[in-house]
Write a protein that holds these residues in place. Structure first.
Motif, PDB file in Angstrom:
ATOM      1  N   SER A  51       2.802  -2.157  -4.090  1.00 13.57           N
ATOM      2  CA  SER A  51       1.458  -1.605  -4.348  1.00 13.57           C
ATOM      3  C   SER A  51       0.699  -2.783  -5.132  1.00 13.57           C
ATOM      4  O   SER A  51       0.825  -2.722  -6.127  1.00 13.57           O
ATOM      5  N   LEU A  73      -2.462  -2.740  -5.428  1.00 13.50           N
ATOM      6  CA  LEU A  73      -3.512  -2.128  -6.061  1.00 13.50           C
ATOM      7  C   LEU A  73      -2.790  -1.472  -7.324  1.00 13.50           C
ATOM      8  O   LEU A  73      -3.489  -1.667  -8.607  1.00 13.50           O
ATOM      9  N   LYS A  74      -1.955  -0.821  -7.393  1.00 17.05           N
ATOM     10  CA  LYS A  74      -1.514  -0.059  -8.371  1.00 17.05           C
ATOM     11  C   LYS A  74      -0.252  -1.025  -9.202  1.00 17.05           C
ATOM     12  O   LYS A  74       0.247  -0.351 -10.205  1.00 17.05           O
ATOM     13  N   LYS A  75      -0.100  -2.066  -8.846  1.00 14.98           N
ATOM     14  CA  LYS A  75       0.935  -2.944  -9.444  1.00 14.98           C
ATOM     15  C   LYS A  75       2.432  -2.461  -9.241  1.00 14.98           C
ATOM     16  O   LYS A  75       2.880  -2.643 -10.330  1.00 14.98           O
ATOM     17  N   ILE A  76       2.787  -1.902  -8.287  1.00 17.99           N
ATOM     18  CA  ILE A  76       4.073  -1.373  -7.974  1.00 17.99           C
ATOM     19  C   ILE A  76       4.929  -2.516  -7.622  1.00 17.99           C
ATOM     20  O   ILE A  76       4.529  -3.017  -6.268  1.00 17.99           O
ATOM     21  N   LYS A 114       0.927  -1.158  -0.101  1.00 17.86           N
ATOM     22  CA  LYS A 114      -0.077  -0.108  -0.140  1.00 17.86           C
ATOM     23  C   LYS A 114       1.003   1.402  -0.107  1.00 17.86           C
ATOM     24  O   LYS A 114       0.416   2.229   0.607  1.00 17.86           O
ATOM     25  N   ASP A 168       1.371   3.389  -2.201  1.00 18.14           N
ATOM     26  CA  ASP A 168       0.456   4.171  -2.962  1.00 18.14           C
ATOM     27  C   ASP A 168      -0.235   5.149  -2.219  1.00 18.14           C
ATOM     28  O   ASP A 168      -0.626   6.232  -2.750  1.00 18.14           O
TER      29      ASP A 168
END
Ligand code: GTP
Ligand code: MG
Length: 370
Positions: free
Chosen positions: A223, A225-228, A188, A190
């Motif tokens: 992340s 969610l943001k595919k980092i 997380k 992001d």
């Protein structure tokens, strides 16, 4: 005479190590779970706890996997088995989904991935990684207590906004107790409220020293969610796996561990098994826990029917006599008679354990001694 550690004896008796230590203390024998006790003391303890001492001939029935060591020249590289752990809502499932999204195979075929509690990802470089869905922490310690150490690497997911929480610390302790290397995924990142550095600092308090803090535990900011950071995480898993030099003999009778099992309406008892060594094939006769069977069909994590499954493969197995328990060992045996013999023996042992009236509590058990 043989010596045995308190923990090992506890495992065999399916009792808590701490309870044995307590009992030994009362008997005037203060030891820790890792210390060994002699055979006489062990036998006394076994009887005190209301268990039966195994007759020597019993060991002829049981499958002795521990002393069945594969010769070095039979060993081949195998995929790492990675378990994701962490506090509730820190993003374990999201991270698993994101990692699964990196799978080149399902990406290409657009295939539907079936949930079988475990799945394999093929990386861009062609390496295979086996991921296990987070088991509850209880399931994890239960498996460990039963000697089913199936995880090579643990990924500890910590949400960067929430930081270290009770289940994070539990997961750290479980991982340490299992002696498994850990990779910290700070998730997380992001979020505006994310504070990854604070996570690293708090980890120090639990003796988890990440590389950036001068230690040797790998950490990576991600992340889901943001595919980092996903490629970075995969790279770190592969690096860790390389250090472990994971191998298994694929050319032998298969052995595996039940990850989960259920009674399926249409298909009967179904077990998800992680193959540890050997190759499991359709038609193989096996014993699993107190059940036996013959592999009728196998389904992989992509929902495909397969004919064989090698080391580190998770696979759904059909053709069981009943539903085994999570953590049960599966062993392929030479014939059905042998499978039934071992299964019956185990069932009998389990019944004996249940029906032998165990003393109700610790005090009553030892009041007679003092
Ligand atoms: P349990 O299985 O209930 O323990 O939770 P979990 O750890 O599997 O967490 P899950 O993946 O269900 O995510 C919990 C919530 O966090 C969901 O609402 C996710 O969308 C959100 N979440 C997960 N990863 C990220 C992330 O990288 N960034 C942000 N902003 N939200 C995330
Ligand atoms: Mg989840």
């Amino acid at each position: 005479p043989e010596a045995i550690t308190v923990q090992e004896l506890a495992n065999r008796m399916a009792e808590k190590g701490a309870d044995l230590v307590k009992a030994l203390f009362k008997m005037g024998n203060p030891v820790t779970v890792n210390q060994t006790i002699d055979q006489d003391t062990a036998e006394l303890l076994v009887t005190e706890f209301g268990h039966n001492i195994l007759r020597v001939s019993d060991s002829d029935v049981e499958i002795d996997t521990a002393s069945d060591v594969d010769a070095p020249e039979t060993l081949q590289a195998r995929a790492p088995v990675v378990t994701i752990m962490g506090h509730v809502d820190h993003g374990k499932t999201s991270l698993l989904d994101a990692l699964r999204g990196t799978d080149v195979v399902s990406g290409e075929s657009g295939g539907i991935t079936q949930h079988i509690g475990a799945y394999q990802v093929k990386t861009k470089g062609g390496e295979i990684i086996t991921f296990l869905d987070t088991p509850g922490h209880e399931a994890f310690s239960e498996m460990r207590a039963r000697g089913a150490n199936i995880t090579d690497i643990v990924i500890l997911v910590v949400a960067a906004d929430d930081g270290l929480m009770p289940q994070t610390i539990e997961a750290i302790n479980h991982t340490k107790a299992a002696g498994v290397p850990m990779i910290v995924a700070i998730n997380k990142v992001d979020k505006d409220s994310a504070n990854p550095q604070r996570v690293r600092e708090r980890l120090l308090e639990h003796e988890v020293v990440v590389e950036g803090m001068g230690g040797d535990v790998q950490d990576v900011e991600v992340s889901a969610l943001k595919k980092i950071g996903l490629d970075d995480l995969i790279e770190k898993i592969l690096l860790q796996a390389e250090l472990l030099e994971l191998t298994a003999n694929p050319d032998r009778a298969a052995e595996g561990t039940v990850i989960e099992a259920k009674l399926d309406k249409g298909r009967g008892p179904v077990a998800t098994v992680l193959v540890g060594r050997g190759t499991l094939r359709v038609g193989d006769t096996f014993v699993v826990g107190a059940e036996s069977g013959k592999v009728r069909a196998m389904v992989n994590d992509k929902g495909q029917n397969i004919k064989e499954a090698g080391p580190s493969s998770p696979v759904e197995v059909l053709g069981l006599s009943g539903v085994p328990g999570a953590g049960d060992q599966m062993s392929v045996v030479e014939n059905e008679a042998r499978a039934r013999e071992v299964a019956a023996y185990r069932a009998e042992q389990a019944t004996k354990k249940r029906t032998t009236a165990a003393p109700t509590n610790f005090e009553s058990m030892f009041s007679a001694l003092s």
